[in-house]
Design a protein around this motif. Structure first.
Motif, PDB file in Angstrom:
ATOM      1  N   SER A  11       0.838  -1.213   0.000  1.00 36.70           N
ATOM      2  CA  SER A  11       0.000   0.000   0.000  1.00 36.70           C
ATOM      3  C   SER A  11       0.863   1.249   0.000  1.00 36.70           C
ATOM      4  O   SER A  11       0.592   2.218  -0.723  1.00 36.70           O
ATOM      5  CB  SER A  11      -0.920  -0.005   1.221  1.00 36.70           C
ATOM      6  N   CYS A  12       1.932   1.234   0.810  1.00 36.96           N
ATOM      7  CA  CYS A  12       2.820   2.393   0.865  1.00 36.96           C
ATOM      8  C   CYS A  12       3.573   2.579  -0.448  1.00 36.96           C
ATOM      9  O   CYS A  12       3.809   3.713  -0.884  1.00 36.96           O
ATOM     10  CB  CYS A  12       3.808   2.250   2.021  1.00 36.96           C
ATOM     11  N   ILE A  13       3.971   1.471  -1.063  1.00 37.98           N
ATOM     12  CA  ILE A  13       4.672   1.560  -2.344  1.00 37.98           C
ATOM     13  C   ILE A  13       3.792   2.231  -3.394  1.00 37.98           C
ATOM     14  O   ILE A  13       4.269   3.027  -4.204  1.00 37.98           O
ATOM     15  CB  ILE A  13       5.117   0.158  -2.813  1.00 37.98           C
ATOM     16  N   ARG A  14       2.494   1.946  -3.344  1.00 34.57           N
ATOM     17  CA  ARG A  14       1.569   2.594  -4.291  1.00 34.57           C
ATOM     18  C   ARG A  14       1.494   4.104  -4.049  1.00 34.57           C
ATOM     19  O   ARG A  14       1.158   4.871  -4.962  1.00 34.57           O
ATOM     20  CB  ARG A  14       0.187   1.968  -4.185  1.00 34.57           C
ATOM     21  N   LEU A  15       1.780   4.500  -2.837  1.00 34.32           N
ATOM     22  CA  LEU A  15       1.804   5.924  -2.488  1.00 34.32           C
ATOM     23  C   LEU A  15       3.206   6.512  -2.613  1.00 34.32           C
ATOM     24  O   LEU A  15       3.479   7.622  -2.129  1.00 34.32           O
ATOM     25  CB  LEU A  15       1.287   6.114  -1.047  1.00 34.32           C
ATOM     26  N   GLU A  16       4.130   5.719  -3.223  1.00 31.60           N
ATOM     27  CA  GLU A  16       5.519   6.116  -3.428  1.00 31.60           C
ATOM     28  C   GLU A  16       6.230   6.358  -2.101  1.00 31.60           C
ATOM     29  O   GLU A  16       7.029   7.295  -1.943  1.00 31.60           O
ATOM     30  CB  GLU A  16       5.611   7.367  -4.315  1.00 31.60           C
ATOM     31  N   LYS A  17       5.903   5.537  -1.132  1.00 31.99           N
ATOM     32  CA  LYS A  17       6.591   5.548   0.151  1.00 31.99           C
ATOM     33  C   LYS A  17       7.267   4.196   0.341  1.00 31.99           C
ATOM     34  O   LYS A  17       7.058   3.275  -0.446  1.00 31.99           O
ATOM     35  CB  LYS A  17       5.616   5.826   1.302  1.00 31.99           C
TER      36      LYS A  17
ATOM     37  N   CYS B  88       2.256  -2.763   6.260  1.00 33.01           N
ATOM     38  CA  CYS B  88       2.983  -2.249   7.422  1.00 33.01           C
ATOM     39  C   CYS B  88       2.003  -2.118   8.587  1.00 33.01           C
ATOM     40  O   CYS B  88       0.795  -2.384   8.450  1.00 33.01           O
ATOM     41  CB  CYS B  88       3.626  -0.906   7.087  1.00 33.01           C
ATOM     42  N   GLU B  89       2.486  -1.660   9.744  1.00 35.71           N
ATOM     43  CA  GLU B  89       1.639  -1.585  10.938  1.00 35.71           C
ATOM     44  C   GLU B  89       0.462  -0.634  10.735  1.00 35.71           C
ATOM     45  O   GLU B  89      -0.682  -0.942  11.104  1.00 35.71           O
ATOM     46  CB  GLU B  89       2.475  -1.136  12.137  1.00 35.71           C
ATOM     47  N   ASN B  90       0.702   0.527  10.162  1.00 35.44           N
ATOM     48  CA  ASN B  90      -0.366   1.502   9.946  1.00 35.44           C
ATOM     49  C   ASN B  90      -1.405   0.988   8.959  1.00 35.44           C
ATOM     50  O   ASN B  90      -2.609   1.159   9.161  1.00 35.44           O
ATOM     51  CB  ASN B  90       0.211   2.823   9.446  1.00 35.44           C
ATOM     52  N   CYS B  91      -0.916   0.352   7.897  1.00 34.59           N
ATOM     53  CA  CYS B  91      -1.854  -0.139   6.870  1.00 34.59           C
ATOM     54  C   CYS B  91      -2.671  -1.320   7.378  1.00 34.59           C
ATOM     55  O   CYS B  91      -3.793  -1.557   6.913  1.00 34.59           O
ATOM     56  CB  CYS B  91      -1.101  -0.503   5.594  1.00 34.59           C
TER      57      CYS B  91
END
Length: 637
Positions: free
Chosen positions: A101-107, A123-126
């Motif tokens: 999910s973060c990779i899709r947000l470029e993180k 990740c923990e937040n996702c």
């Protein structure tokens, strides 16, 4: 800017975005490093802001002038390969997974959990968000470490065309899974489209079938791996054997050269010594004359010191001596000749080093698939007519490409190439019978009247005699086994005597047997296998273990075997017997059990004598002599 993650190594974190470097670029003077996109954005903003076409390092404020076009300038900056190596090393060491999910947000955030429904690392937040969204709140999220231990199927369960939709149907016409939207649009005309849920309910038979195929494939792989490993070992052994042969030949050449050099230099020394002795004798005589002459000169120069009467008598004796000395001196002068030691080096020796360009030739020969000799049919490939012959008794192959055969009626030895072209011939002292290839294009031939065996060498296409073996009685069969030549010779009272010679032709023993007969006999032996010999008059053939005391064992006698002569083995140890009387060739397994009549009576086979199964060119062939021809058979399909 994003907040800096404390879990990421500071050495590989960009000081602008606080993320792991993407395409790290270093500034030319201060060497501070940034992501390519970060420093490009920063430089554009900085140049546009000050309108001076200058740019300051975000870390140390080092000033860079005449930046020009920022995109071009940043692209020309050198890559920081140390940072790239550290990033790659970190990936290899940690093998860290990141949140999809973060990779899709470029993180970039490390993943801690896995959702099997979405096929996403989280990740923990996702994970918290995943459990609160209406569409994903009922998904069971598992620990990433447990997932890595148990999951073996790396299958993406989402549609490639519609990434947010799960795969739900399978099209058997196109052999691909898809979502319902794809099924409705792209596969609506397909004949067989089923839901994945229905397909997964009847997996038992498919699993069993696929398991059977894979297990069979695994067996094939194991077999092929063993075959390749064996070939690799054989290649190493062959390389070692070639190296050994090369070193042996080199050693023999060097040894021969040293022996010839020693003999030649000894002859030089002896010649010089003899001539020096002759010259020294003449020199001694001339020195004596010189000494006498000097003494007489001294007397005459001091004549006033001597009494007149004594001087008169000395002069009379001196006249005689001078006359004799003069005669002797003239004789020595006339007989003397200047000695010149003329050393003639043989042209072969002088040109030896330039007579060959290479030591030899190495090539990879592709072995054909293994032949099933016990079921494969023989196919007559060609019939080689030997001009001038009428009855060929035996045949063999030298170095895979030269055929050697003999004719007793013309007392001639023939060399042929693989097409049957006659390369050369050699007139023999007696009637030839058996032939056996030795090594390095040497071979041995047995003769009758006179009783001899002769070792020959082929160089280019010329034939030379290396040695004659006096066998005391007529020799017929011959073969080479390991490091010795074996001859079958006549034995008084019946049976035969097997005589053994080393490869140089020196006698090294014998063995008598009281069965069989020497007449028209042939023999065959291979390492670790017993000696085979035929009994022409008894319509049979025998086996004899040369390493064990005892009598020979009769292998076969039957109506289909009349007057057997030639005998040979194939690479698998199967036996072939050429029968002169029944015009056929019989095949037996290595234990002597009859298999079949592999060559039947036909117009091509008339009174066969010699037989060989050996490599000729790239393939294994069966060679058979019949009257004035050599028949070449291939093991067909």
């Amino acid at each position: 800017m994003a907040s800096k993650s404390p879990q990421v190594n500071d050495l590989i974190v960009c000081p602008i975005c606080f993320e792991v470097y993407r395409e790290p670029k270093s500034l030319p003077n201060c060497l501070h490093t940034f992501c390519k996109s970060c420093i490009k954005s920063y430089s554009v903003t900085s140049v546009n802001k000050n309108s001076k076409n200058t740019f300051e390092c975000p870390v140390c404020r080092a000033c860079y002038h005449d930046v020009g076009d920022c995109d071009t300038w940043v692209d020309s900056l050198p890559n920081n390969h140390l940072i790239i190596s550290l990033i790659d090393q970190g990936k290899m060491e940690k093998k860290e997974l990141y949140c999809d999910s973060c990779i899709r947000l470029e993180k970039s955030q490390p993943a801690v959990s896995w959702c099997p429904e979405c096929c996403d690392y989280l990740c923990e937040n996702c994970v918290k968000c995943h459990k609160t969204y209406r569409f994903t709140m009922e998904h069971t999220v598992c620990n990433i470490e447990e997932r890595e231990k148990t999951d073996k199927l790396k299958v993406d369960l989402f549609c490639k065309q519609h990434e947010s939709r799960r795969l739900e149907v399978y099209c058997f016409d196109h052999e691909e899974p898809c979502c319902l939207m794809c099924a409705t649009v792209s596969h609506r005309k397909c004949d067989k489209v089923s839901s994945l849920e229905d397909c997964s309910q009847s997996l038992g038979a498919d699993v069993t079938r696929m398991l059977s195929k894979l297990e069979e494939l695994q067996k094939t792989c194991v077999s092929e791996i063993e075959r390749v490993a064996d070939d690799k070992k054989s290649l190493k052994d062959e390389s070692a054997e070639i190296e050994k042969r090369v070193k042996t030949i080199t050693k023999e050449i060097i040894q021969t050269l040293k022996e010839k050099e020693k003999s030649f230099l000894q002859h030089v020394e002896k010649t010089e010594e003899n001539e020096s002795f002759r010259l020294q004798g003449m020199l001694d005589e001339l020195l004596t004359v010189q000494k006498t002459t000097e003494d007489n000169i001294n007397i005459l120069k001091n004549s006033d010191e001597f009494p007149k009467v004594a001087l008169f008598l000395e002069l009379k004796q001196m006249e005689k001596r001078v006359s004799e000395i003069h005669t002797r001196t003239n004789k020595l002068a006339k007989s003397y000749h200047t000695s010149v030691l003329d050393g003639h080096i043989d042209d072969t020796v002088k040109t030896f080093h330039s007579s060959f360009k290479t030591f030899g030739e190495i090539k990879i020969r592709e072995n054909k698939p293994l032949i099933d000799y016990l079921s494969t049919k023989l196919v007559l490939e060609r019939s080689l007519v030997v001009e001038g012959s009428s009855c060929l008794t035996d045949v063999d192959i030298l170095d895979d490409d030269i055929i050697v055969t003999t004719c007793p009626t013309t007392k001639t030895l023939y060399l042929l190439d693989m097409t049957g072209k006659q390369l050369s011939s050699f007139k023999l002292k007696g009637n030839p019978w058996g032939i056996a290839a030795i090594q390095n294009k040497t071979f041995c031939v047995t003769l009758r009247d006179p009783a001899l065996a002769m070792i020959f060498k082929v160089k280019d296409v010329s034939i030379t005699v290396l040695k004659e073996l006096n066998t005391s009685s007529n020799a017929w069969g011959i073969c080479v086994e390991k490091q010795r030549i074996i001859l079958s010779t006549e034995k008084q009272g019946g049976g035969q005597v097997f005589r053994f010679y080393n490869l140089e032709g020196n006698s090294c023993g014998e063995r008598e047997v009281n069965v069989g007969g020497f007449y028209c006999g042939a023999i065959n032996a291979t390492p670790e296998e017993p000696l085979l010999f035929t009994h022409h008059a008894g319509n049979s053939f025998f086996s004899l273990d040369l390493n064990v005391a005892g009598s020979a064992t009769k292998f076969h006698k039957g109506e289909n075997m009349k007057c057997p002569i030639g005998v040979t083995r194939d690479p698998n140890g199967n036996i072939y017997v050429a029968c002169y009387g029944s015009n056929n060739v019989l095949q037996f397994n290595k234990n002597g059990d009859f298999i079949r009549e592999i060559i039947h009576t036909d117009s091509a086979v008339q009174n066969p004598y010699g037989i060989r199964v050996k490599r000729l060119g790239d393939d294994i062939k069966l060679m058979l002599t019949t009257k004035g021809k050599v028949l070449v058979y291939s093991f067909g399909d």
